[in-house]
Design an enzyme around this catalytic site. Structure first.
Site, PDB file in Angstrom:
ATOM      1  N   ASP A 178      -1.180  -6.247   5.862  1.00  0.00           N
ATOM      2  CA  ASP A 178      -0.805  -6.548   4.624  1.00  0.00           C
ATOM      3  C   ASP A 178      -0.384  -7.960   4.392  1.00  0.00           C
ATOM      4  OD1 ASP A 178      -0.885  -3.571   3.383  1.00  0.00           O
ATOM      5  OD2 ASP A 178      -0.251  -3.626   5.504  1.00  0.00           O
ATOM      6  N   ASP A 200      -3.929  -5.167   0.768  1.00  0.00           N
ATOM      7  CA  ASP A 200      -4.051  -4.210   2.152  1.00  0.00           C
ATOM      8  C   ASP A 200      -5.386  -4.833   2.561  1.00  0.00           C
ATOM      9  OD1 ASP A 200      -4.600  -2.823   4.250  1.00  0.00           O
ATOM     10  OD2 ASP A 200      -4.267  -0.845   3.470  1.00  0.00           O
ATOM     11  N   ASN A 215       0.805  -1.034   0.195  1.00  0.00           N
ATOM     12  CA  ASN A 215       0.011   0.051  -0.213  1.00  0.00           C
ATOM     13  C   ASN A 215       0.965   0.974   0.169  1.00  0.00           C
ATOM     14  OD1 ASN A 215      -1.291   2.258   1.074  1.00  0.00           O
ATOM     15  ND2 ASN A 215      -2.944   1.069   2.041  1.00  0.00           N
ATOM     16  N   ASP A 241       2.815   4.705   4.938  1.00  0.00           N
ATOM     17  CA  ASP A 241       2.596   4.280   6.284  1.00  0.00           C
ATOM     18  C   ASP A 241       2.718   2.466   6.249  1.00  0.00           C
ATOM     19  OD1 ASP A 241       0.115   4.384   4.736  1.00  0.00           O
ATOM     20  OD2 ASP A 241      -0.853   5.267   6.707  1.00  0.00           O
ATOM     21  N   HIS A 242       2.773   2.097   5.043  1.00  0.00           N
ATOM     22  CA  HIS A 242       2.934   0.572   4.982  1.00  0.00           C
ATOM     23  C   HIS A 242       4.070   0.046   4.265  1.00  0.00           C
ATOM     24  CE1 HIS A 242      -1.725  -0.271   5.088  1.00  0.00           C
ATOM     25  NE2 HIS A 242      -1.505   0.972   4.844  1.00  0.00           N
ATOM     26  N   GLU A 270      -3.923   1.778  -2.746  1.00  0.00           N
ATOM     27  CA  GLU A 270      -3.966   3.173  -2.655  1.00  0.00           C
ATOM     28  C   GLU A 270      -3.117   3.992  -3.597  1.00  0.00           C
ATOM     29  OE1 GLU A 270      -5.294   5.270   1.101  1.00  0.00           O
ATOM     30  OE2 GLU A 270      -4.171   3.721   1.876  1.00  0.00           O
ATOM     31  N   ASN A 321      -6.825  -4.795   5.798  1.00  0.00           N
ATOM     32  CA  ASN A 321      -7.183  -3.859   6.803  1.00  0.00           C
ATOM     33  C   ASN A 321      -7.990  -4.761   8.018  1.00  0.00           C
ATOM     34  OD1 ASN A 321      -6.720  -0.984   6.617  1.00  0.00           O
ATOM     35  ND2 ASN A 321      -7.952  -1.077   4.856  1.00  0.00           N
TER      36      ASN A 321
END
Length: 261
Positions: free
Chosen positions: A221, A150, A8, A250-251, A35, A152
């Site tokens: 992930d 991802d 991501n 951030d991933h 994303e 989530n």
DNA sequence: ATGTCAGTCAACGACTGA
């Protein structure tokens, strides 16, 4: 070796240099991105082509957006599934040729859900239900399948830096984990857990509160593999190096390696 | 301590989403 990764990137516009730098070092055969946050007419296919990757993508402005980069040409591309008349670009499936034959790749950017019980949470659960039904069909058609992205959802407490603080919170709730379990029940294994792993391995850390430095993350992930692919999986890990770079996503990439000899 | 980011609109700051 067949190396397949999920990342991501939280805006491919910002993160293209990071992607080019990482692919240069890691050289995955297949890289699923989430994303991208780019409409299709702004997808940087030329820059990626110069780096040796073909691209298929399903994007929209501002939000969501998924892509699959690959050394080989992708076929049988799917971006929409039955029961989800959804403008949000979160799904991208494609078939890639490999040394052991075609492998079906399903890239998912699962709905975040905001807060347990919220309207977005209900959308997340409905989305997962419809996607799971479709994955069952895909699994019946494709013996060799890798579902990654991802998710989530942190599969269990080992995937959470502070399980008590996250208890029944978004990304960790029993309802979300049950939904993920129904995907595992399709014969899709979390490749990461096929191997002995160190404790506190995560793939996402909030930008806030110095979460990365403080090792406050979640492993959301995932690279899931069908039985035929799982038995060929020889490694699965998170490469946190890109998270250390300047202006990171951030991933971090989740990576799985498969023996295709 | 929702204290960071990214993108958009519209106008350099407010908003949304994560």
């Amino acid at each position: 070796m067949l190396k397949i990764a999920s990342w991501n990137v939280n805006s491919l516009n910002v993160r293209l240099p990071h992607v080019l730098a990482w692919t240069d070092v890691a050289s995955p055969h297949i890289l699923a991105l989430q994303e991208t946050k780019l409409p299709d007419d702004r997808f940087p296919a030329d820059a990626l082509q110069e780096a040796g990757y073909q691209s298929v993508f399903s994007g929209q402005p501002t939000y969501n957006g998924v892509a699959i980069l690959s050394r080989q040409t992708a076929g049988d591309v799917v971006t929409d599934v039955p029961g989800l008349d959804d403008p949000q670009r979160r799904i991208l499936a494609a078939t890639l040729p490999t040394d052991i034959g075609d492998v079906r790749i399903v890239n998912l950017y699962v709905v975040n859900g905001s807060e347990v019980g919220s309207e977005k949470f209900e959308y997340k659960m409905h989305w997962l239900q419809q996607v799971t039904a479709w994955l069952a069909e895909e699994a019946s058609r494709h013996d060799r399948m890798v579902v990654l992205g991802d998710f989530n959802i942190a599969p269990d407490d080992r995937d959470v830096h502070d399980p008590e603080a996250w208890r029944e919170k978004i990304l960790c709730s029993t309802e979300e984990r049950s939904a993920l379990g129904r995907i595992f029940d399709l014969g899709l294994r979390d490749t990461f857990r096929q191997f002995e792993q160190e404790e506190k391995v995560f793939s996402w850390w909030d930008y806030r509160m110095n979460a990365f430095r403080r090792k406050m993350g979640l492993r959301i992930d995932l690279v899931l593999a069908s039985r035929a692919m799982a038995k060929r999986c020889v490694a699965s890990y998170v490469d946190i190096e890109p998270r250390r770079q300047d202006r990171p996503s951030d991933h971090a990439p989740a990576v799985a390696e498969f023996d295709v000899s």
